[in-house]
Motif scaffolding. Structure first.
Motif, PDB file in Angstrom:
ATOM      1  N   ALA A  73      61.461  38.928  58.295  1.00  0.00           N
ATOM      2  CA  ALA A  73      62.620  39.822  58.281  1.00  0.00           C
ATOM      3  C   ALA A  73      63.874  39.033  57.956  1.00  0.00           C
ATOM      4  O   ALA A  73      63.975  37.830  58.227  1.00  0.00           O
ATOM      5  N   ILE A  74      64.830  39.707  57.388  1.00  0.00           N
ATOM      6  CA  ILE A  74      66.164  39.142  57.216  1.00  0.00           C
ATOM      7  C   ILE A  74      66.803  39.080  58.594  1.00  0.00           C
ATOM      8  O   ILE A  74      66.749  40.039  59.365  1.00  0.00           O
ATOM      9  N   TYR A  75      67.409  37.950  58.929  1.00  0.00           N
ATOM     10  CA  TYR A  75      67.951  37.784  60.280  1.00  0.00           C
ATOM     11  C   TYR A  75      69.283  37.041  60.223  1.00  0.00           C
ATOM     12  O   TYR A  75      69.795  36.701  59.155  1.00  0.00           O
ATOM     13  N   GLY A  76      69.831  36.762  61.393  1.00  0.00           N
ATOM     14  CA  GLY A  76      71.026  35.926  61.507  1.00  0.00           C
ATOM     15  C   GLY A  76      72.241  36.518  60.808  1.00  0.00           C
ATOM     16  O   GLY A  76      72.518  37.712  60.883  1.00  0.00           O
ATOM     17  N   LEU A  77      72.983  35.650  60.114  1.00  0.00           N
ATOM     18  CA  LEU A  77      74.223  36.082  59.456  1.00  0.00           C
ATOM     19  C   LEU A  77      73.971  37.144  58.401  1.00  0.00           C
ATOM     20  O   LEU A  77      74.793  38.042  58.206  1.00  0.00           O
ATOM     21  N   SER A  78      72.819  37.053  57.718  1.00  0.00           N
ATOM     22  CA  SER A  78      72.506  38.055  56.696  1.00  0.00           C
ATOM     23  C   SER A  78      72.213  39.402  57.327  1.00  0.00           C
ATOM     24  O   SER A  78      72.640  40.449  56.822  1.00  0.00           O
ATOM     25  N   ALA A  79      71.487  39.414  58.444  1.00  0.00           N
ATOM     26  CA  ALA A  79      71.223  40.670  59.143  1.00  0.00           C
ATOM     27  C   ALA A  79      72.521  41.274  59.646  1.00  0.00           C
ATOM     28  O   ALA A  79      72.749  42.493  59.527  1.00  0.00           O
ATOM     29  N   ALA A  80      73.396  40.443  60.213  1.00  0.00           N
ATOM     30  CA  ALA A  80      74.689  40.949  60.683  1.00  0.00           C
ATOM     31  C   ALA A  80      75.461  41.584  59.531  1.00  0.00           C
ATOM     32  O   ALA A  80      76.072  42.657  59.684  1.00  0.00           O
ATOM     33  N   TYR A  81      75.442  40.942  58.363  1.00  0.00           N
ATOM     34  CA  TYR A  81      76.128  41.487  57.187  1.00  0.00           C
ATOM     35  C   TYR A  81      75.590  42.866  56.837  1.00  0.00           C
ATOM     36  O   TYR A  81      76.361  43.791  56.545  1.00  0.00           O
ATOM     37  N   LEU A  82      74.278  43.009  56.861  1.00  0.00           N
ATOM     38  CA  LEU A  82      73.677  44.297  56.530  1.00  0.00           C
ATOM     39  C   LEU A  82      73.980  45.353  57.587  1.00  0.00           C
ATOM     40  O   LEU A  82      74.011  46.552  57.283  1.00  0.00           O
ATOM     41  N   TRP A  83      74.211  44.927  58.827  1.00  0.00           N
ATOM     42  CA  TRP A  83      74.592  45.861  59.891  1.00  0.00           C
ATOM     43  C   TRP A  83      76.088  46.194  59.854  1.00  0.00           C
ATOM     44  O   TRP A  83      76.585  46.947  60.674  1.00  0.00           O
ATOM     45  N   GLY A  84      76.817  45.618  58.909  1.00  0.00           N
ATOM     46  CA  GLY A  84      78.238  45.935  58.783  1.00  0.00           C
ATOM     47  C   GLY A  84      79.154  44.942  59.452  1.00  0.00           C
ATOM     48  O   GLY A  84      80.343  45.200  59.610  1.00  0.00           O
ATOM     49  N   VAL A  85      78.620  43.779  59.833  1.00  0.00           N
ATOM     50  CA  VAL A  85      79.424  42.735  60.473  1.00  0.00           C
ATOM     51  C   VAL A  85      79.428  41.527  59.542  1.00  0.00           C
ATOM     52  O   VAL A  85      78.455  40.762  59.494  1.00  0.00           O
ATOM     53  N   ASP A  86      80.506  41.358  58.798  1.00  0.00           N
ATOM     54  CA  ASP A  86      80.578  40.311  57.782  1.00  0.00           C
ATOM     55  C   ASP A  86      81.131  39.026  58.393  1.00  0.00           C
ATOM     56  O   ASP A  86      82.335  38.882  58.597  1.00  0.00           O
ATOM     57  N   LEU A  87      80.237  38.091  58.689  1.00  0.00           N
ATOM     58  CA  LEU A  87      80.615  36.794  59.230  1.00  0.00           C
ATOM     59  C   LEU A  87      80.366  35.685  58.213  1.00  0.00           C
ATOM     60  O   LEU A  87      80.459  34.502  58.543  1.00  0.00           O
ATOM     61  N   LEU A  88      80.070  36.057  56.982  1.00  0.00           N
ATOM     62  CA  LEU A  88      79.785  35.091  55.929  1.00  0.00           C
ATOM     63  C   LEU A  88      81.074  34.470  55.408  1.00  0.00           C
ATOM     64  O   LEU A  88      82.161  35.049  55.549  1.00  0.00           O
ATOM     65  N   PRO A  89      80.983  33.291  54.807  1.00  0.00           N
ATOM     66  CA  PRO A  89      82.169  32.701  54.167  1.00  0.00           C
ATOM     67  C   PRO A  89      82.752  33.651  53.139  1.00  0.00           C
ATOM     68  O   PRO A  89      82.037  34.474  52.553  1.00  0.00           O
ATOM     69  N   HIS A  90      84.048  33.536  52.923  1.00  0.00           N
ATOM     70  CA  HIS A  90      84.735  34.457  52.014  1.00  0.00           C
ATOM     71  C   HIS A  90      84.092  34.439  50.630  1.00  0.00           C
ATOM     72  O   HIS A  90      83.886  35.489  50.013  1.00  0.00           O
ATOM     73  N   ARG A  91      83.770  33.257  50.145  1.00  0.00           N
ATOM     74  CA  ARG A  91      83.115  33.153  48.836  1.00  0.00           C
ATOM     75  C   ARG A  91      81.613  33.087  49.080  1.00  0.00           C
ATOM     76  O   ARG A  91      81.091  32.105  49.597  1.00  0.00           O
ATOM     77  N   LYS A  92      80.884  34.133  48.698  1.00  0.00           N
ATOM     78  CA  LYS A  92      79.486  34.288  49.093  1.00  0.00           C
ATOM     79  C   LYS A  92      78.487  33.768  48.058  1.00  0.00           C
ATOM     80  O   LYS A  92      77.289  33.853  48.268  1.00  0.00           O
ATOM     81  N   ARG A  93      78.956  33.213  46.948  1.00  0.00           N
ATOM     82  CA  ARG A  93      78.026  32.855  45.876  1.00  0.00           C
ATOM     83  C   ARG A  93      76.988  31.843  46.340  1.00  0.00           C
ATOM     84  O   ARG A  93      75.821  31.922  45.964  1.00  0.00           O
ATOM     85  N   ALA A  94      77.383  30.873  47.140  1.00  0.00           N
ATOM     86  CA  ALA A  94      76.450  29.826  47.545  1.00  0.00           C
ATOM     87  C   ALA A  94      75.795  30.111  48.889  1.00  0.00           C
ATOM     88  O   ALA A  94      75.043  29.281  49.394  1.00  0.00           O
ATOM     89  N   VAL A  95      76.071  31.248  49.504  1.00  0.00           N
ATOM     90  CA  VAL A  95      75.521  31.551  50.815  1.00  0.00           C
ATOM     91  C   VAL A  95      74.076  32.009  50.683  1.00  0.00           C
ATOM     92  O   VAL A  95      73.789  32.967  49.965  1.00  0.00           O
ATOM     93  N   PRO A  96      73.149  31.348  51.375  1.00  0.00           N
ATOM     94  CA  PRO A  96      71.747  31.771  51.282  1.00  0.00           C
ATOM     95  C   PRO A  96      71.477  33.017  52.109  1.00  0.00           C
ATOM     96  O   PRO A  96      72.265  33.376  52.994  1.00  0.00           O
TER      97      PRO A  96
END
Length: 308
Positions: A73-96
């Motif tokens: 399953a997708i988890y962690g920061l990516s799961a939070a993003y999909l749940w509507g909680v964006d905790l990723l770096p502002h520039r997402k190109r290099a974010v796995p």
């Protein structure tokens, strides 16, 4: 507008898809996939060129989901993003994309995917979100609360709890039935500090600074009112944090406060606070992140002066 409208089936025009499955379904041919209408994202995963955006984290999550093994399953920061909680770096190109896989799984490495071997309960820890296997909100909060650095973990918990679909009680219950997991002590501690009313990451960090300094717990999102000339009460302001007993307001000032219109409203607002007998302390990101000692001393001194 696409230059190949006749060769793009509608069901393949927006989201990433498995090339082998699309070929098996008769939607495309291998030759078509090798043409200019498609972008190759991952092994056997493609997206139409008009829908390709290297900074679109959801697109990458969909691409990864198209090739996930069972019980992953997708988890962690990516799961939070999909749940509507964006905790990723502002520039997402290099974010796995963060993916949890069963302990014995050994998926092929890829720079756009970060794997973690985790034990997930298929019935309780994984759900389907817009067709993607994603850890539940409670499990996502649990994982972030125990794996991120302490301040970042509190930011994550505050943000997830703010959605109101994951509650402190539900997360506490989950922690109670998983007492031996790594990092669970941090989650337990932060649950006592988490605040669904917190409205920004810096508010969460500011609150944690005050707690760690041994200062009293402030009231978040406090509405200040004062007597009106007609004998009633009037609304003065809602402040980020407050010590009502000492009439001290604590505000985090983001970059948007530099805009001229916002600055003018702030002047009027803080004059109103002062007229109501309140002391307003205003702090910036630099204060929270780089001058925390000075920030704490300012708040401590204000309390001492007002309490005396």
């Amino acid at each position: 507008m696409s230059g190949h409208p006749a060769t793009v089936p509608p069901q393949l025009s927006v989201e990433p898809f498995s090339g082998s499955r699309a070929i098996a379904a008769g939607l495309v041919t291998r030759r078509m996939l090798n043409g200019p209408a498609w972008r190759h994202l991952l092994h056997d995963v493609y997206v139409h060129t008009d829908s390709y955006d290297p900074d679109d984290h959801r697109m990458w999550c969909l691409a990864v989901a198209a090739r996930l093994p069972r019980n992953a399953a997708i988890y962690g920061l990516s799961a939070a993003y999909l749940w509507g909680v964006d905790l990723l770096p502002h520039r997402k190109r290099a974010v796995p994309v963060y993916v949890a896989v069963p302990n014995k799984a050994r998926p092929d490495p890829h720079p756009r995917i970060r794997y973690a071997n985790l034990i997930l309960d298929l019935d309780n820890d994984i759900t389907s979100l817009t067709g993607m296997p994603v850890t539940t909100e409670v499990r996502t909060a649990f994982d972030l609360g125990r794996s991120l650095p302490r301040a970042d973990a509190l930011v994550a918990l505050d943000a997830i709890l703010r959605r109101r679909t994951c509650t402190t009680a539900a997360l506490a219950a989950y922690v109670d039935v998983h007492p031996g997991r790594r990092g669970v002590r941090q989650v337990r501690e932060l649950l006592t500090l988490a605040e669904p009313l917190s409205e920004s990451p810096m508010e969460s960090r500011l609150r944690l600074l005050l707690h760690d300094a041994g200062l009293p717990k402030p009231t978040p999102q406090y509405e200040i009112r004062s007597p009106a000339s007609n004998g009633g009460v009037r609304f003065v302001a809602r402040v980020d944090l407050a010590y009502p007993q000492w009439k001290i307001a604590i505000e985090y000032e983001g970059d948007h406060h530099r805009a001229r219109a916002v600055f003018r409203r702030d002047v009027t607002r803080f004059n109103a606070l002062r007229a109501a007998g309140w002391l307003a302390l205003r702090f910036t990101a630099d204060d929270v992140l780089r001058r925390s000692g000075q920030l704490v001393q300012t708040v401590r001194q204000a309390i001492a002066e007002r309490a005396g």
